[in-house]
Design a protein around this motif. Structure first.
Motif, PDB file in Angstrom:
ATOM      1  N   VAL A  30      11.082  85.329  36.541  1.00 13.83           N
ATOM      2  CA  VAL A  30      10.820  86.557  36.501  1.00 13.83           C
ATOM      3  C   VAL A  30      10.661  87.169  35.135  1.00 13.83           C
ATOM      4  O   VAL A  30       9.688  87.913  34.821  1.00 13.83           O
ATOM      5  CB  VAL A  30      11.814  87.371  37.268  1.00 13.83           C
ATOM      6  CG1 VAL A  30      11.733  89.046  36.897  1.00 13.83           C
ATOM      7  CG2 VAL A  30      11.626  87.289  38.829  1.00 13.83           C
ATOM      8  N   VAL A  31      11.451  86.812  34.203  1.00 16.24           N
ATOM      9  CA  VAL A  31      11.551  87.525  32.909  1.00 16.24           C
ATOM     10  C   VAL A  31      10.104  86.939  32.200  1.00 16.24           C
ATOM     11  O   VAL A  31       9.596  87.726  31.409  1.00 16.24           O
ATOM     12  CB  VAL A  31      12.672  87.197  32.098  1.00 16.24           C
ATOM     13  CG1 VAL A  31      12.470  87.654  30.486  1.00 16.24           C
ATOM     14  CG2 VAL A  31      13.851  87.665  32.644  1.00 16.24           C
ATOM     15  N   HIS A  58       7.088  88.479  33.588  1.00 18.81           N
ATOM     16  CA  HIS A  58       6.925  89.941  33.034  1.00 18.81           C
ATOM     17  C   HIS A  58       6.725  90.030  31.549  1.00 18.81           C
ATOM     18  O   HIS A  58       5.788  90.941  31.270  1.00 18.81           O
ATOM     19  CB  HIS A  58       8.259  90.563  33.234  1.00 18.81           C
ATOM     20  CG  HIS A  58       8.365  91.216  34.605  1.00 18.81           C
ATOM     21  ND1 HIS A  58       7.719  92.496  35.006  1.00 18.81           N
ATOM     22  CD2 HIS A  58       8.838  91.005  35.681  1.00 18.81           C
ATOM     23  CE1 HIS A  58       7.862  92.897  36.126  1.00 18.81           C
ATOM     24  NE2 HIS A  58       8.640  91.812  36.719  1.00 18.81           N
ATOM     25  N   ARG A  59       7.385  89.222  30.822  1.00 13.14           N
ATOM     26  CA  ARG A  59       7.338  89.660  29.149  1.00 13.14           C
ATOM     27  C   ARG A  59       6.504  88.655  28.569  1.00 13.14           C
ATOM     28  O   ARG A  59       6.414  88.926  27.253  1.00 13.14           O
ATOM     29  CB  ARG A  59       8.776  89.499  28.975  1.00 13.14           C
ATOM     30  CG  ARG A  59       9.700  90.765  29.341  1.00 13.14           C
ATOM     31  CD  ARG A  59       9.435  92.085  28.575  1.00 13.14           C
ATOM     32  NE  ARG A  59      10.405  92.852  28.979  1.00 13.14           N
ATOM     33  CZ  ARG A  59       9.806  93.954  29.601  1.00 13.14           C
ATOM     34  NH1 ARG A  59       8.564  93.986  29.944  1.00 13.14           N
ATOM     35  NH2 ARG A  59      10.662  94.788  30.308  1.00 13.14           N
ATOM     36  N   LEU A 112      15.490  83.463  37.759  1.00 19.15           N
ATOM     37  CA  LEU A 112      15.633  84.558  36.554  1.00 19.15           C
ATOM     38  C   LEU A 112      14.525  84.601  35.573  1.00 19.15           C
ATOM     39  O   LEU A 112      13.891  85.356  34.898  1.00 19.15           O
ATOM     40  CB  LEU A 112      16.993  84.606  36.016  1.00 19.15           C
ATOM     41  CG  LEU A 112      17.470  85.685  35.198  1.00 19.15           C
ATOM     42  CD1 LEU A 112      18.907  85.926  35.350  1.00 19.15           C
ATOM     43  CD2 LEU A 112      17.306  85.231  33.569  1.00 19.15           C
ATOM     44  N   ALA A 170      10.849  81.974  29.137  1.00 19.01           N
ATOM     45  CA  ALA A 170      11.523  83.157  28.491  1.00 19.01           C
ATOM     46  C   ALA A 170      13.198  82.456  27.683  1.00 19.01           C
ATOM     47  O   ALA A 170      13.258  82.710  26.576  1.00 19.01           O
ATOM     48  CB  ALA A 170      12.037  84.327  29.307  1.00 19.01           C
TER      49      ALA A 170
END
Lengths: 235, 551, 333
Positions: B182-183, B186-187, B179, B113
């Motif tokens: 995780v992003v 998720h995305r 971080l 991300a």
């Protein structure tokens, strides 16, 4: 090569095409940025959380000494700073709304006001620190503390425990102030971008993210103020 | 054109390695795959530094007398061994190398991300590494990697603040990696890549990232407090001022226990992928393994004070933490059973990655079972702070995490480099590592129960400990050879290895549906996932076609 | 080197047997679990190795199996936990009439003082079969008092007392280690526990002492002027300390605490922290004015004046010899 239009033909910003390239669409990019900032703020909560933990333990053990120490920091300054930060959160909200509704002047004004309020906060903190310095309440070799415990006239607080209060006071408010300074840096950058007209209703993610960060710094202070300034105060 | 820091390839096809040459194309890259390689170089460097310290420690312990180095030097050696290995090798190892490389590939994304934050995290690692090196070269630290107060705050004369700052910075690097993961998870999953279709490697890294995000800040602030106490004479942990040394321990272990799960979870993810591929089967109990990863992450935050049973806590606190420590063992046990069950009715091949996976299963089982001893309060009183603990955590971290790391490096090496490593040498290395490891660390269980304390540079009062120490040192030399071998043949393979196809293992997973090495943006067209994970049945079907990917 | 190749520490205390029993139980249970897993691994690896034309069988999972192999280990773990907890309780509960020894740890030595007054450095002489309670503090950093043969260990902290106890069962000399890293000579902070037959112990004890610790404490009590305020009538500006040890004390802030060693120590070093109800905050702090050994002596003295006079059965809380009683073997329970 710079990607200046998406399929819908809207101007989708980006001085940096690579940033968009690995995202499927602007929504995904904004969602990612938003989730990223919230996760980061979660880590900040854990960071300050360790300090709050240490504080709560010692406050429970040495309540009287902490109350005495708390009585020597200026509630007036603290309360003013709280008001200042709350106002600055308002100006941040205004800035975000201005970006959402393409109000460039309001956006710039709000950003500047936020920064000014931040500087006021830091200025008042500086005054407080100086006060503590002249009163010999800074932990270290020259620390001295001769206050009575509130509500127990004649009983003096243990200066060693009071020193622990001030150690925590300086570390907690110091780290908070450091985050404030970083926030000012972020907002300076936002201001520069806003001045150059980079933000549009379609894309103003940095303003939102910067705003989130600022709100977080504000909330930390909302916890710090009563915990540090208002121990056992009576009207 | 400036010449290759990249691997020389016949330039038929552009991939992430040959797309641009030159030092700056690497130092300013935002490609997660290149960043993974930057990390690979850095952590290998620190692995050998930490390993060198370990060698000196074991050499000293060959004889009861302290005759190789002085006491202060030895104390610095075990401290630096711990700090370097924990913070600069184990914690980044799999996430920053294999994780960085594979997470986007496995979920069908073009990159993480936040690619620039990814690069930043590597630079933070390097800055921290330079600080740590400087600290070590100009005097070092002698508190043990656990830097307990008040020794670290008021009594030692070594460079605590500098080392602490280095760890703070590398911790921030770790947070940013977490971080990003995780992003990204998720995305940025490709269309059709639902949570239940994710490879378990991804689940493991997700759980790891949660721990990194929630735990690391606490040790960061603890370091700030220790540094402030030293530099500004604050007194938060100083009993002479009413401060509490136990508060330090609680704050420290609140991170440092979950940290060990940061070190093992990714390895478990690797082993899961390897076992599935080399048994040609979907992992037995997919959802149980996935949720066990999450459970380990959650429970891992609840057990920290099992490091403090004799520290002066109340009996009741000790009871609570002992009970919870048994709870956290359950998900790990579930995973071991599921991996074993996966072998049942599989079609097993013994390539090097699988040998490492077997090694992991054996050694992690032993390490985990010895954790049961330590969680038992009555026994912990005797064995805590002895070599029993040292053996336990090395079984997990070296026998577990490092075996998993090496297995993963072998498994994905063709994807990363486009070359095949020499299989014969790899199997030999796996065997040497396994033997060397057991010889090094099994005697330490015995030493621990006999009462040899940790961090002793001289045991001349207890010469009866010598023979087990000699065995341990002998093992360490064998282990060292085992670690050097892969270094040599991986490097060799980059020049002379056979070129690898897209999917030399015929493995499941999106990363195998693109070229070896992959192009810079991973996939020529965004994949659309319509199949479950570990679709080995389709892959192995006679006359099987590759399951069509939108190309 | 090969002559002396033990693989198991000696058992020299009552707790050692309990700990070893649990350890052996664990060895068996974990050994069986490991064996089970290894047998499965090896068997599956061999039986299900790749054979051309024999594909793998895709098995999604089995809820029944998952539940089974979650519940059974859980139950086993609970047994281990409970057993460990029971042993731990015993380890942490000193018997009521234990003899007391004060321990002060410092970089890098152990200083021990018996209640009867003998001082030792890095060595502790005790008789077989007597309960001994160690009351320990550190002068500087955290240490840990570890006797492998007794299977006992307890960290020793600066600023407070920690306690451990043992009863030795076999005469001999046993290692004493510091088990919490404490600096340069951490591995030099090694000593011995010398367990003697009762008669030999008597002989050793009578070979010179400076008088009981509590007598030293009584002297310090007078020298520092404590008796000015802490009188044995109701007139003193400070609480009467006769009989105070081990009893509940009501504090100014409403709480009630037990006057144990840590409380007495805190009153000396930090008198305002938990002030007794009904008394003015007049007591000055003695932090920096008394050494750890002196604090130990004062605490021993205050405990001694909570004893019944000689001839009456000792109170439940302490059993240091009073200044008047002669130390003799028959005192031992």
């Amino acid at each position: 090569m710079p990607d200046s239009s998406s399929a819908t033909g809207l101007h989708t910003e980006e001085h940096n095409p690579a940033l968009l390239h690995h995202f499927a669409d602007p929504e995904q990019q904004r969602d990612a940025a938003s989730l990223g900032m919230w996760v980061f703020l979660g880590t900040e909560i854990m960071f300050f959380g360790g300090l709050f933990c240490a504080y709560l333990v010692y406050r429970r053990w040495y309540f009287g000494d902490f109350a005495a120490a708390s009585g020597t920091i200026s509630m007036a300054y603290g309360a003013t700073n709280t008001a200042v930060l709350i106002c600055s959160s308002l100006t941040v909200v205004l800035a975000v709304w201005a970006a959402q509704t393409a109000r460039r002047t309001l956006l710039i004004t709000s950003l500047i006001l936020t920064m000014l309020l931040g500087l006021v906060f830091l200025g008042i903190k500086g005054i407080e620190y100086r006060e503590k310095f002249t009163e010999h309440h800074v932990p270290g070799a020259s620390f001295r503390f001769d206050q009575a415990i509130p509500g127990h006239p004649g009983q003096y607080a243990n200066p060693r425990h009071a020193q622990i209060f001030f150690s925590l006071y300086f570390v907690m408010t110091g780290l908070h102030a450091l985050h404030m300074i970083i926030g000012l840096g972020i907002f300076l950058w936002l201001l520069t971008m806003a001045w150059k007209g980079r933000f549009t209703p379609e894309w103003h993610t940095p303003v939102e993210m910067g705003g989130l960060y600022w709100h977080f710094v504000d909330i930390v202070w909302i916890y710090l103020f009563p915990l540090l300034y208002l121990i056992d105060r009576h009207p | 054109m400036s010449m290759p820091t990249a691997i020389p390839q016949p330039v038929e096809r552009e991939d992430y390695l040959n797309t641009k040459y030159g030092v700056w194309s690497w130092l300013l890259t935002t490609d997660h795959k290149r960043i993974a390689l930057l990390y690979l170089l850095s952590i290998t460097f620190f692995f050998f530094i930490g390993g060198f310290f370990a060698l000196l420690i074991r050499l000293e312990l060959l004889t009861p007398a302290g005759d190789l180095v002085q006491a202060d030097t030895y104390n610095k050696l075990f401290t630096m061994h711990g700090m370097v290995m924990v913070f600069f090798f184990l914690i980044p190892s799999i996430p920053a190398t294999l994780g960085n490389f594979l997470v986007p590939l496995m979920i069908g994304a073009k990159d993480l991300a936040f690619p620039r934050i990814n690069l930043l995290s590597w630079y933070l690692y390097i800055i921290a590494g330079v600080m740590m090196l400087h600290c070590m070269l100009t005097g070092g630290v002698d508190t043990g990697w656990t830097f307990y107060a008040p020794f670290s705050t008021n009594f030692t004369n070594t460079k605590i603040v500098e080392a602490g700052l280095a760890i703070f910075v590398v911790g921030f690097s770790s947070i940013l990696t977490g971080l990003n993961f995780v992003v990204t998870i998720h995305r940025m999953r490709a269309p059709g890549m639902t949570w239940s279709r994710l490879p378990l490697f991804i689940w493991a890294h997700y759980a790891t990232s949660i721990i990194q995000l929630l735990g690391t800040p606490v040790v960061a602030v603890t370091i700030v407090l220790v540094a402030a106490e030293r530099a500004l004479h604050l007194g938060i942990f100083d009993p002479r001022l009413g401060g509490d040394p136990l508060l330090f321990q609680h704050l420290f272990w609140f991170y440092s226990h979950p940290a060990v799960y940061i070190m093992i979870l990714p390895s478990m993810g690797v082993v899961t992928e390897i076992i599935a591929c080399f048994s040609r089967k979907r992992i037995f109990g997919y959802s149980f393994v996935a949720f066990s990863s999450i459970a380990i992450a959650v429970f891992g935050f609840l057990v920290w004070a099992h490091h403090m049973f004799v520290a002066g806590m109340s009996v009741y606190a000790a009871l609570v933490f002992s009970l919870l420590s048994y709870a956290v063992a359950i998900p790990s046990a579930i995973k071991v059973f599921n991996w074993t069950a996966t072998l049942y009715k599989g079609s097993i091949r013994y390539d090097a990655p699988m040998l490492y996976a077997f090694g992991f299963l054996g050694l992690f089982t032993i390490g985990g079972l010895t954790g049961l001893f330590l969680a038992a309060l009555g026994i912990d009183v005797h064995v805590t702070d002895t070599y029993f603990v040292v053996a336990h955590f090395h079984y997990i971290m070296v026998g577990g995490a490092v075996m998993g790391y090496l297995g993963g490096m072998h498994f994905w090496w063709p994807k990363i480099s486009g070359k095949l490593y020499p299989e014969g040498w790899a199997r030999l290395a796996a065997l040497i590592v396994f033997i060397g490891f057991n010889l090094t660390f099994f005697p330490q269980f015995v030493l621990g129960y006999m009462g040899m304390p940790r961090r002793y540079y001289d045991y001349s009062h207890m010469p009866e400990f010598q023979i087990l120490n000699v065995l341990s040192t002998a093992g360490a030399t064998v282990l060292g050879v085992g670690y050097l071998l892969p270094m040599v043949y991986f490097l060799w393979s980059m020049r002379y290895g056979k070129p690898a196809s897209d999917n030399p293992w015929n493995a499941a997973g999106l990363e195998w549906k693109t070229a070896s090495p992959p192009p810079t943006f991973n996939f020529d067209e965004e994949p659309v996932v319509t199949w479950e994970a570990y679709n080995y049945e389709e892959l192995d079907a006679p006359h099987s076609q590759e399951v069509p990917v939108a190309r | 080197m090969l002559n002396n190749f033990p693989l198991w520490p000696e058992q020299a205390s009552t707790m050692a047997r309990n700990v070893d029993a649990l350890y052996i139980f664990l060895l068996i249970v974990t050994g069986m679990m490991a064996l089970l897993i290894f047998i499965c691994l090896i068997y599956f690896a061999a039986r299900f190795r790749y054979r051309a034309g024999v594909p793998a069988e895709q098995i999604e999972g089995s809820h029944a199996l998952e539940i089974t192999w979650s519940i059974i280990p859980f139950l086993i773990f609970m047994v281990i936990f409970a057993w460990g907890a029971v042993v731990f309780f015993k380890e942490r509960t000193p018997p009521a009439d234990a003899t007391e020894v004060y321990v002060v740890a410092k970089q890098w030595m152990w200083k021990l003082e018996h209640a009867e007054g003998q001082r030792e450095i890095n060595e502790l002489h005790v008789p077989v079969g007597r309960d001994v309670r160690l009351i320990m503090t550190s002068q500087d950093v955290i240490h840990s008092f570890y006797v492998p043969a007794f299977r006992l260990k307890q960290d020793v902290l600066p600023g407070r007392y920690t306690v451990e106890w043992f009863r030795a069962t076999k005469p001999g000399v046993y290692h004493l280690f510091c088990a919490e890293y404490c600096g340069t000579q951490h591995s030099g902070m090694v000593g011995s526990i010398v367990v003697l037959e009762p008669a030999q112990y008597e002989a050793w004890m009578n070979g010179g002492s400076t008088g009981p610790l509590s007598a030293t404490g009584e002297k310090i009590f007078a020298e520092l002027g404590c008796s000015t305020c802490h009188r044995s009538d109701a007139q003193g500006r400070g609480p009467n300390l006769q009989g105070v040890f081990g009893k509940p004390v009501q504090l100014e802030d409403g709480r009630t605490v037990t006057a144990d060693e840590n409380y007495l120590r805190e009153c000396i070093l930090d008198p305002g922290a938990r002030r007794v109800k009904g008394f003015q905050p007049l007591m000055p702090t003695f932090q920096g004015l008394v050494s750890e050994e002196q604090v130990n002596a004062l605490v021993a003295y205050i405990k001694s004046i909570s004893q019944a006079p000689p001839g009456e059965p000792a109170k439940a809380s302490a059993s240091t010899a009073t200044p008047k009683a002669k130390p003799n073997g028959s005192q031992v329970q």
